[in-house]
Scaffold this motif. Structure first.
Motif, short mmCIF file in Angstrom:
data_model
loop_
_atom_site.label_atom_id
_atom_site.label_comp_id
_atom_site.label_asym_id
_atom_site.label_seq_id
_atom_site.Cartn_x
_atom_site.Cartn_y
_atom_site.Cartn_z
N ARG A 123 35.52 61.40 -22.16
CA ARG A 123 36.75 60.61 -22.19
C ARG A 123 37.16 60.43 -23.66
O ARG A 123 36.34 60.12 -24.51
N VAL A 124 38.41 60.63 -23.93
CA VAL A 124 38.87 60.51 -25.30
C VAL A 124 39.01 59.03 -25.67
O VAL A 124 39.84 58.32 -25.15
N SER A 125 38.12 58.57 -26.54
CA SER A 125 38.17 57.20 -27.05
C SER A 125 37.85 57.21 -28.54
O SER A 125 37.34 56.25 -29.08
N LEU A 126 38.15 58.32 -29.17
CA LEU A 126 37.80 58.51 -30.57
C LEU A 126 38.67 57.66 -31.50
O LEU A 126 39.87 57.55 -31.31
N SER A 127 38.03 57.10 -32.52
CA SER A 127 38.79 56.32 -33.50
C SER A 127 39.53 57.23 -34.48
O SER A 127 40.53 56.82 -35.06
N GLU A 171 28.19 56.33 -27.86
CA GLU A 171 28.78 55.92 -26.58
C GLU A 171 30.17 55.30 -26.77
O GLU A 171 31.08 55.58 -25.99
N ALA A 172 30.33 54.51 -27.81
CA ALA A 172 31.64 53.89 -28.07
C ALA A 172 32.70 54.93 -28.41
O ALA A 172 33.83 54.85 -27.93
N GLU A 173 32.33 55.92 -29.22
CA GLU A 173 33.30 56.93 -29.64
C GLU A 173 33.58 57.99 -28.57
O GLU A 173 34.72 58.38 -28.38
N GLY A 233 32.63 57.87 -25.26
CA GLY A 233 32.82 57.37 -23.90
C GLY A 233 31.74 57.78 -22.91
O GLY A 233 31.95 57.75 -21.70
N CYS A 234 30.59 58.19 -23.43
CA CYS A 234 29.47 58.57 -22.57
C CYS A 234 28.18 58.39 -23.36
O CYS A 234 28.20 58.30 -24.59
#
Length: 191
Positions: A9-13, A127-129, A131-132
């Protein structure tokens, strides 16, 4: 190499940084060996495992750039990093300044406990960046292998053997604790 960016999942800063790292093409070595083959040769991994290890290296590099804290790689990722560092001119002359926008020297925090704490911070940021969770195969959270069992049982036996030898129980502690740390650590111990 297969594009693996669709797997998370794209959650990159910093998605632009990730795009640059993911698109980066490693140079061949002077003997003509390509990067994937060199990693497979040095590590003994199969092709799929090698591709995944290089992908995890890319993720680690990304984390190292976006984090304000020192990130610590797993043993597998550290090995890929060392192989990339062996291409000194490419790594220092192009990859760091042009792709990463900064120097990224190979180092880990001094002291086992500090490295271990930083390793788990790396997994948390992963995991934060992304999403897994980091894949256990390349980012172990503990060593579940044969050697950990043997080290644990062997050191336990050495401790009790030493206790039975009038006052020599200190020997058991000096032998058992380093064995347990060495064989239960998922992080590089070489500092």
């Amino acid at each position: 190499m297969m594009k693996m960016s669709k797997l998370f999942r794209v959650s990159l800063s910093k998605p632009d940084l990730w795009a640059k790292i993911e698109a980066f093409q490693f140079s061949d070595f002077p003997d003509g060996t390509n990067f994937v083959s060199k990693v497979a040769q040095v590590t003994g991994m199969r092709d799929d495992d090698t591709d995944q290890a290089i992908f995890e290296y890319r993720r680690f590099i990304y984390l190292s750039v976006v984090s304000l804290e020192k990130m610590v790689p797993s043993e597998t990722v550290a090995e890929v990093w060392r192989i990339h560092l062996s291409q000194t001119e490419e790594y220092l002359g192009y990859f760091c300044p042009e792709i990463l926008g900064k120097e990224l020297p190979y180092s880990t925090p001094p002291g086992f406990l500090s490295r271990r704490q930083s390793y788990f911070k790396t997994l948390t940021l992963y995991e934060a960046e992304f999403g897994c969770s980091a894949p256990q195969a390349h980012w172990p959270q503990r060593f579940d292998g044969f050697f950990a069992t043997i080290a644990g049982l062997g050191s336990f036996g050495l401790f009790w053997l030493a206790v039975e030898v009038n006052g020599a129980y200190i020997l058991g502690l000096f032998v058992s604790i380093p064995l347990l740390i060495k064989f239960s650590s998922p992080i590089p111990l070489d500092g």
